[in-house]
Design an enzyme around this catalytic site. Structure first.
Site, short mmCIF file in Angstrom:
data_model
loop_
_atom_site.label_atom_id
_atom_site.label_comp_id
_atom_site.label_asym_id
_atom_site.label_seq_id
_atom_site.Cartn_x
_atom_site.Cartn_y
_atom_site.Cartn_z
N LYS A 1 0.82 -1.22 0.00
CA LYS A 1 0.00 0.00 0.00
C LYS A 1 0.85 1.27 0.00
CE LYS A 1 -4.37 -1.93 1.13
NZ LYS A 1 -5.42 -2.22 2.07
N ARG B 1 -3.72 -10.13 4.70
CA ARG B 1 -4.10 -10.14 3.28
C ARG B 1 -2.89 -9.63 2.49
NH1 ARG B 1 -6.09 -6.70 -0.59
NH2 ARG B 1 -7.72 -7.52 -1.95
N1 HH2 Z 1 -7.47 -3.82 0.46
C1 HH2 Z 1 -7.77 -3.81 -0.86
C2 HH2 Z 1 -8.88 -4.51 -1.32
N2 HH2 Z 1 -9.65 -5.24 -0.50
N3 HH2 Z 1 -10.13 -6.03 1.68
C3 HH2 Z 1 -9.83 -6.07 2.99
N4 HH2 Z 1 -10.58 -6.79 3.83
N5 HH2 Z 1 -8.76 -5.37 3.52
C4 HH2 Z 1 -7.96 -4.61 2.73
O1 HH2 Z 1 -7.01 -3.98 3.26
C5 HH2 Z 1 -8.24 -4.56 1.32
C6 HH2 Z 1 -9.35 -5.29 0.83
C7 HH2 Z 1 -6.92 -3.05 -1.81
O2 HH2 Z 1 -5.89 -3.85 -2.31
P1 HH2 Z 1 -5.93 -4.57 -3.76
O3 HH2 Z 1 -7.05 -5.55 -3.83
O4 HH2 Z 1 -4.60 -5.15 -4.05
O5 HH2 Z 1 -6.14 -3.38 -4.77
P2 HH2 Z 1 -7.37 -2.88 -5.63
O6 HH2 Z 1 -8.45 -2.43 -4.69
O7 HH2 Z 1 -6.79 -1.74 -6.45
O8 HH2 Z 1 -7.84 -4.03 -6.49
#
Ligand code: HH2
Length: 280
Positions: A224, A259
């Site tokens: 992040k 995660r």
């Molecule tokens: N962070 C992201 C997405 N979903 N869900 C939970 N429970 N906790 C988190 O910290 C979280 C989440 C963002 O990360 P990522 O899926 O890699 O990115 P994007 O939203 O751009 O797909």
């Protein structure tokens, strides 16, 4: 890898490393891996690789929630995630669906997902909570201030740990009232979702205070933005060392689930950390 008897979604063994939730983004635009696994076959192969590397849960998402992102249409989100959920659940993996929509949640649970991971803590769509409860799903309730489009435009709190804790505690009670047992509820402070670097640090230091009785605690800090901002402005492809530092901190603070995008690397770091603790 085939498991005849999948472990309970949040089944912890005390003293074991935290469970690893591997991220499978079936999106063209996710902040760290957008476009890499946008085709179903690539996403399925990626999920299988993460499971081989030691992921306990595979988290499948079809909509980016990065700062500034626009929502996708439900039909498109369904088209992206369903074949991936179906294939990975059929393998016997524990699958979570990362969605804000009750329609996507319902379809994913029917296709074999067992966990509803909702960045709006099942508030964004009023149907999501009854859908999760009726299906007997486990839930991950995440805190977010605002919505992804605007959440990083000057987020403010009086006491971030107290406010996030109170929000999550209220969402836990709403889930319990809807019939979801605490053992199937996991809370998550939502690192980077409407938070400054200082807010993220305060939440990571306040994990123990956030805990909800009988519920699991998840931390999602992998790659992040605050990691780049606290070091030398590294882009997402160069944030693994900082991600590991946060993972070890969260494990030491008692997080039950991490995660992460880099499962093999996180697992190795956790195993060494655990061996040191066991030897000490
Ligand atoms: N962070 C992201 C997405 N979903 N869900 C939970 N429970 N906790 C988190 O910290 C979280 C989440 C963002 O990360 P990522 O899926 O890699 O990115 P994007 O939203 O751009 O797909």
């Amino acid at each position: 890898m085939n498991r005849t008897e999948p472990p309970a979604p949040f089944g912890f063994v005390p003293g074991r490393r935290p469970l690893l939730m591997g991220v499978v983004n079936v999106t063209p635009d996710s902040f760290s891996d957008g476009g890499l696994f946008a085709a179903a076959a690539a996403a399925i192969a990626h999920g299988r690789r993460l499971a081989e590397e030691g992921a306990d849960i595979l988290d499948i998402g079809g909509e980016s929630t990065r700062p500034g992102s626009e929502p996708v249409r439900e039909a498109e989100e369904l088209r992206r995630v369903l074949p991936v959920v179906e294939a990975l659940a059929a393998d016997g993996h524990v699958v979570s669906i990362d969605t804000r929509r009750a329609g996507v949640l319902r379809a994913a649970l029917s296709a074999g997902a067992r966990i509803a991971n909702d960045v709006t803590a099942l508030v964004g769509d009023p149907e999501s909570l009854p859908v999760a409860a009726e299906a007997g799903a486990a839930v991950v309730l995440m805190h977010m201030q605002g919505d992804p489009r605007t959440m990083q435009n000057d987020p403010r709190y009086g006491d971030v740990v107290a406010e996030v804790g109170a929000f999550l505690a209220a969402r836990v009670e709403a889930c319990v009232a809807a019939g979801i047992p605490r053992a199937r509820i996991c809370i998550d402070p939502g690192i980077g979702f409407g938070k400054t670097v200082e807010h993220n640090l305060a939440l990571l230091l306040g994990l123990a205070a956030l805990r909800a009785e009988g519920c699991a605690l998840l931390v999602g800090a992998s790659r992040k933005g605050f990691i780049g901002r606290l070091s030398r402005g590294e882009d997402t492809s160069r944030r693994l060392p900082g991600s590991l530092a946060v993972a070890l901190h969260a494990a030491a603070a008692g997080a039950d689930i991490l995660r992460v995008h880099d499962v093999a690397e996180t697992r190795q770091a956790l195993e060494i950390w655990r061996a040191l603790r066991a030897a000490g």
